[in-house]
Design a protein around this motif. Structure first.
Motif, PDB file in Angstrom:
ATOM      1  N   VAL A   1       0.853  -1.191   0.000  1.00 57.63           N
ATOM      2  CA  VAL A   1       0.000   0.000   0.000  1.00 57.63           C
ATOM      3  C   VAL A   1       0.886   1.238   0.000  1.00 57.63           C
ATOM      4  O   VAL A   1       1.773   1.381   0.849  1.00 57.63           O
ATOM      5  N   VAL A   2       0.653   2.121  -0.960  1.00 57.59           N
ATOM      6  CA  VAL A   2       1.409   3.374  -1.081  1.00 57.59           C
ATOM      7  C   VAL A   2       0.508   4.532  -0.675  1.00 57.59           C
ATOM      8  O   VAL A   2      -0.589   4.696  -1.221  1.00 57.59           O
ATOM      9  N   ILE A   3       0.976   5.329   0.288  1.00 59.49           N
ATOM     10  CA  ILE A   3       0.274   6.545   0.720  1.00 59.49           C
ATOM     11  C   ILE A   3       1.230   7.709   0.518  1.00 59.49           C
ATOM     12  O   ILE A   3       2.281   7.770   1.150  1.00 59.49           O
ATOM     13  N   CYS A   4       0.892   8.614  -0.390  1.00 53.91           N
ATOM     14  CA  CYS A   4       1.736   9.782  -0.648  1.00 53.91           C
ATOM     15  C   CYS A   4       1.296  10.929   0.263  1.00 53.91           C
ATOM     16  O   CYS A   4       0.103  11.242   0.338  1.00 53.91           O
ATOM     17  N   VAL A   5       2.261  11.545   0.936  1.00 54.84           N
ATOM     18  CA  VAL A   5       1.967  12.600   1.908  1.00 54.84           C
ATOM     19  C   VAL A   5       2.842  13.814   1.606  1.00 54.84           C
ATOM     20  O   VAL A   5       3.918  13.688   1.024  1.00 54.84           O
ATOM     21  N   TYR A   6       2.346  14.997   2.025  1.00 55.46           N
ATOM     22  CA  TYR A   6       3.129  16.190   1.697  1.00 55.46           C
ATOM     23  C   TYR A   6       3.097  17.286   2.759  1.00 55.46           C
ATOM     24  O   TYR A   6       3.896  18.216   2.700  1.00 55.46           O
ATOM     25  N   THR A   7       2.175  17.206   3.724  1.00 62.23           N
ATOM     26  CA  THR A   7       2.072  18.296   4.691  1.00 62.23           C
ATOM     27  C   THR A   7       1.796  17.786   6.095  1.00 62.23           C
ATOM     28  O   THR A   7       1.031  16.821   6.276  1.00 62.23           O
ATOM     29  N   GLU A   8       2.396  18.425   7.091  1.00 63.09           N
ATOM     30  CA  GLU A   8       2.137  18.085   8.488  1.00 63.09           C
ATOM     31  C   GLU A   8       0.729  18.485   8.919  1.00 63.09           C
ATOM     32  O   GLU A   8       0.242  18.014   9.948  1.00 63.09           O
ATOM     33  N   ASP A   9       0.078  19.340   8.136  1.00 57.52           N
ATOM     34  CA  ASP A   9      -1.299  19.726   8.460  1.00 57.52           C
ATOM     35  C   ASP A   9      -2.233  18.511   8.475  1.00 57.52           C
ATOM     36  O   ASP A   9      -3.298  18.551   9.088  1.00 57.52           O
ATOM     37  N   ARG A  10      -1.840  17.453   7.787  1.00 56.45           N
ATOM     38  CA  ARG A  10      -2.662  16.241   7.728  1.00 56.45           C
ATOM     39  C   ARG A  10      -2.127  15.128   8.637  1.00 56.45           C
ATOM     40  O   ARG A  10      -2.409  13.947   8.401  1.00 56.45           O
ATOM     41  N   TRP A  11      -1.394  15.491   9.661  1.00 61.26           N
ATOM     42  CA  TRP A  11      -0.745  14.498  10.521  1.00 61.26           C
ATOM     43  C   TRP A  11      -1.739  13.459  11.039  1.00 61.26           C
ATOM     44  O   TRP A  11      -1.516  12.251  10.917  1.00 61.26           O
ATOM     45  N   GLU A  12      -2.827  13.916  11.634  1.00 58.49           N
ATOM     46  CA  GLU A  12      -3.806  12.975  12.187  1.00 58.49           C
ATOM     47  C   GLU A  12      -4.448  12.138  11.092  1.00 58.49           C
ATOM     48  O   GLU A  12      -4.744  10.955  11.282  1.00 58.49           O
ATOM     49  N   ASP A  13      -4.675  12.742   9.926  1.00 58.57           N
ATOM     50  CA  ASP A  13      -5.235  11.999   8.799  1.00 58.57           C
ATOM     51  C   ASP A  13      -4.281  10.895   8.351  1.00 58.57           C
ATOM     52  O   ASP A  13      -4.701   9.777   8.029  1.00 58.57           O
ATOM     53  N   ILE A  14      -3.000  11.221   8.296  1.00 52.61           N
ATOM     54  CA  ILE A  14      -2.003  10.231   7.872  1.00 52.61           C
ATOM     55  C   ILE A  14      -1.989   9.041   8.832  1.00 52.61           C
ATOM     56  O   ILE A  14      -1.997   7.875   8.405  1.00 52.61           O
ATOM     57  N   LEU A  15      -1.999   9.326  10.122  1.00 52.31           N
ATOM     58  CA  LEU A  15      -1.997   8.246  11.112  1.00 52.31           C
ATOM     59  C   LEU A  15      -3.267   7.398  10.993  1.00 52.31           C
ATOM     60  O   LEU A  15      -3.228   6.167  11.129  1.00 52.31           O
ATOM     61  N   ALA A  16      -4.379   8.051  10.734  1.00 57.44           N
ATOM     62  CA  ALA A  16      -5.640   7.315  10.581  1.00 57.44           C
ATOM     63  C   ALA A  16      -5.606   6.432   9.331  1.00 57.44           C
ATOM     64  O   ALA A  16      -6.106   5.299   9.349  1.00 57.44           O
ATOM     65  N   ALA A  17      -5.027   6.940   8.254  1.00 56.44           N
ATOM     66  CA  ALA A  17      -4.918   6.146   7.028  1.00 56.44           C
ATOM     67  C   ALA A  17      -4.078   4.894   7.275  1.00 56.44           C
ATOM     68  O   ALA A  17      -4.457   3.784   6.872  1.00 56.44           O
ATOM     69  N   VAL A  18      -2.942   5.073   7.942  1.00 52.30           N
ATOM     70  CA  VAL A  18      -2.071   3.928   8.246  1.00 52.30           C
ATOM     71  C   VAL A  18      -2.799   2.928   9.139  1.00 52.30           C
ATOM     72  O   VAL A  18      -2.736   1.708   8.922  1.00 52.30           O
ATOM     73  N   SER A  19      -3.499   3.422  10.148  1.00 54.68           N
ATOM     74  CA  SER A  19      -4.242   2.537  11.054  1.00 54.68           C
ATOM     75  C   SER A  19      -5.286   1.720  10.300  1.00 54.68           C
ATOM     76  O   SER A  19      -5.504   0.538  10.595  1.00 54.68           O
ATOM     77  N   SER A  20      -5.945   2.347   9.313  1.00 55.73           N
ATOM     78  CA  SER A  20      -6.962   1.615   8.555  1.00 55.73           C
ATOM     79  C   SER A  20      -6.337   0.513   7.711  1.00 55.73           C
ATOM     80  O   SER A  20      -6.958  -0.539   7.493  1.00 55.73           O
ATOM     81  N   VAL A  21      -5.118   0.723   7.235  1.00 49.24           N
ATOM     82  CA  VAL A  21      -4.417  -0.333   6.496  1.00 49.24           C
ATOM     83  C   VAL A  21      -4.026  -1.463   7.444  1.00 49.24           C
ATOM     84  O   VAL A  21      -4.166  -2.646   7.122  1.00 49.24           O
ATOM     85  N   ARG A  22      -3.570  -1.102   8.620  1.00 49.70           N
ATOM     86  CA  ARG A  22      -3.176  -2.119   9.594  1.00 49.70           C
ATOM     87  C   ARG A  22      -4.359  -2.961  10.069  1.00 49.70           C
ATOM     88  O   ARG A  22      -4.167  -4.089  10.533  1.00 49.70           O
ATOM     89  N   ALA A  23      -5.567  -2.440   9.938  1.00 51.02           N
ATOM     90  CA  ALA A  23      -6.765  -3.152  10.410  1.00 51.02           C
ATOM     91  C   ALA A  23      -7.412  -4.007   9.323  1.00 51.02           C
ATOM     92  O   ALA A  23      -8.499  -4.554   9.534  1.00 51.02           O
ATOM     93  N   GLN A  24      -6.774  -4.160   8.172  1.00 51.31           N
ATOM     94  CA  GLN A  24      -7.372  -4.887   7.055  1.00 51.31           C
ATOM     95  C   GLN A  24      -7.564  -6.377   7.361  1.00 51.31           C
ATOM     96  O   GLN A  24      -6.725  -7.003   8.005  1.00 51.31           O
ATOM     97  N   SER A  25      -8.671  -6.936   6.865  1.00 50.31           N
ATOM     98  CA  SER A  25      -8.916  -8.368   7.028  1.00 50.31           C
ATOM     99  C   SER A  25      -7.921  -9.191   6.210  1.00 50.31           C
ATOM    100  O   SER A  25      -7.616 -10.333   6.569  1.00 50.31           O
ATOM    101  N   LEU A  26      -7.443  -8.632   5.103  1.00 53.18           N
ATOM    102  CA  LEU A  26      -6.325  -9.218   4.369  1.00 53.18           C
ATOM    103  C   LEU A  26      -5.122  -8.320   4.624  1.00 53.18           C
ATOM    104  O   LEU A  26      -5.045  -7.212   4.094  1.00 53.18           O
ATOM    105  N   PRO A  27      -4.171  -8.764   5.453  1.00 51.83           N
ATOM    106  CA  PRO A  27      -3.074  -7.869   5.846  1.00 51.83           C
ATOM    107  C   PRO A  27      -2.238  -7.430   4.651  1.00 51.83           C
ATOM    108  O   PRO A  27      -1.968  -8.209   3.732  1.00 51.83           O
ATOM    109  N   ALA A  28      -1.842  -6.159   4.660  1.00 52.88           N
ATOM    110  CA  ALA A  28      -0.934  -5.657   3.638  1.00 52.88           C
ATOM    111  C   ALA A  28       0.466  -6.220   3.897  1.00 52.88           C
ATOM    112  O   ALA A  28       0.867  -6.448   5.037  1.00 52.88           O
ATOM    113  N   LEU A  29       1.186  -6.440   2.824  1.00 50.32           N
ATOM    114  CA  LEU A  29       2.582  -6.849   2.946  1.00 50.32           C
ATOM    115  C   LEU A  29       3.411  -5.739   3.581  1.00 50.32           C
ATOM    116  O   LEU A  29       4.306  -5.991   4.395  1.00 50.32           O
TER     117      LEU A  29
END
Length: 351
Positions: free
Chosen positions: A12-40
């Protein structure tokens, strides 16, 4: 559907560019970690922001499933995605916006599509999460692509499409071997006008390189995309649709108007007139926002057409160019030389 990671696993590739989205970035990563089919793996590609790169590096220093890296190419979303593709290890590469969260079975539905060896890309459904808590009354569902979401008029279910939408999409690794990476010079750059269409151009290029390729959308692969308050305003709507017209002109000049505008013709001749009719009907029935939605659709069409006309004129006058990157990963890393040997400035109208 099997629960093991198929086809060499999913990166899974997540492109990021600003610290203004810090909480959003962490939430995106958490949603990947919670997948029923784990990401590599999850790859956070930071677009020329050293402070954010350092902060994320510290945040995920102890994480084996998250890698943080710098965009190895020019500033912009396309080069960031290409960097992620080049260093990824999965046989499938999925892309998630940095201000979105994926539902639990997102990757499972993506992976299932690749049981057919001809499938080269699978996209999903993106639902808006409005900052105000509800859709603005004037904002037509037919234009939800303005805020990066699935719009009214797209086919439902699991269906074949011309192109997937980049913020919620996946590709087989061999797709990039066949067609190259995302073109730079079309897509988004955080400091410039919000252009787009880079995934459309890639998908058309892919089906030309592989005429047997199948591209799908499975609307069970759902993400929820945050729409900030600034994007709920008509001023942003107008700017974004104008930029879409400029982008569509680049794509059409490159791949030809037949393919470049194939889906847009149906959208403009069937979906949008039906939307205007619904808006007028709602206005007659005194339902909130009916006139506004009808007016926004008309304004959106005219503004997009204006951007397209100007973009086409500029392309013809200036020979506007963009670059297509050959994705090359030496031992899982992309170096500057990979970008140096990218097709330098493929001219519009060329192959």
């Amino acid at each position: 559907m099997s629960a093991h990671a198929p086809h060499g696993g999913v990166s899974v590739v997540i492109c990021v560019y600003t610290e203004d989205r810090w909480e959003d970035i962490l939430a995106a990563v958490s949603s990947v970690r919670a997948q029923s089919l784990p990401a590599l793996e999850t790859l956070l590609v930071v677009d020329h922001n050293p402070a954010l790169l350092e902060r994320l590096g510290k945040e995920f220093k102890e994480s084996e499933d998250v890698r943080v890296l710098a965009n190895a190419g020019p500033r912009g979303l396309s080069a960031g995605r290409n960097t992620g593709i080049a260093v990824s290890r999965g046989g499938i590469i999925a892309f998630l916006d940095d201000d979105a969260v994926a539902e639990r079975d997102w990757l499972r539905h993506f992976a299932a599509g690749y049981d057919d060896p001809l499938v080269m890309a699978v996209g999903g459904r993106t639902e808006p999460v409005w900052a105000s808590g509800r859709r603005p009354a004037w904002f037509p569902e037919e234009f939800d692509w303005v805020v990066g979401c699935t719009y009214k008029g797209l086919p439902r279910g699991k269906v074949r499409v011309r192109n997937v939408l980049g913020g919620n999409a996946s590709f087989r690794r061999s797709a990039f071997d066949a067609a190259g990476g995302f073109a730079t010079g079309i897509g988004r750059d955080g400091d410039k006008r919000p252009l787009g269409c880079e995934e459309t151009e890639l998908c058309i290029r892919l089906t030309r390189a592989r005429p047997d390729a199948v591209l799908l959308i499975d609307d069970r692969a759902v993400i929820h995309h945050r729409v900030p308050a600034g994007r709920e305003r008509f001023a942003y709507f107008r700017t974004r649709v104008y930029a879409e017209g400029l982008s569509k002109a680049l794509v059409a000049q490159s791949v030809g108007a037949d393919k470049g505008l194939e889906s847009e013709r149906r959208y403009a001749t069937r979906v949008l007139p039906a939307g205007v009719a619904r808006g007028v009907r709602d206005f007659v029935l005194a339902r909130p926002g009916g006139a506004g939605r009808a007016g926004a659709i008309v304004a959106g069409v005219l503004t997009t057409a204006g951007g397209y006309a100007l973009g086409s004129l500029r392309a013809r006058r200036t020979g506007a160019t963009f670059s297509v990157v050959e994705i090359g990963a030496a031992e899982g890393a992309v170096g500057r030389h990979e970008y140096a040997r990218a097709h330098p400035h493929v001219p519009l109208g060329g192959a």
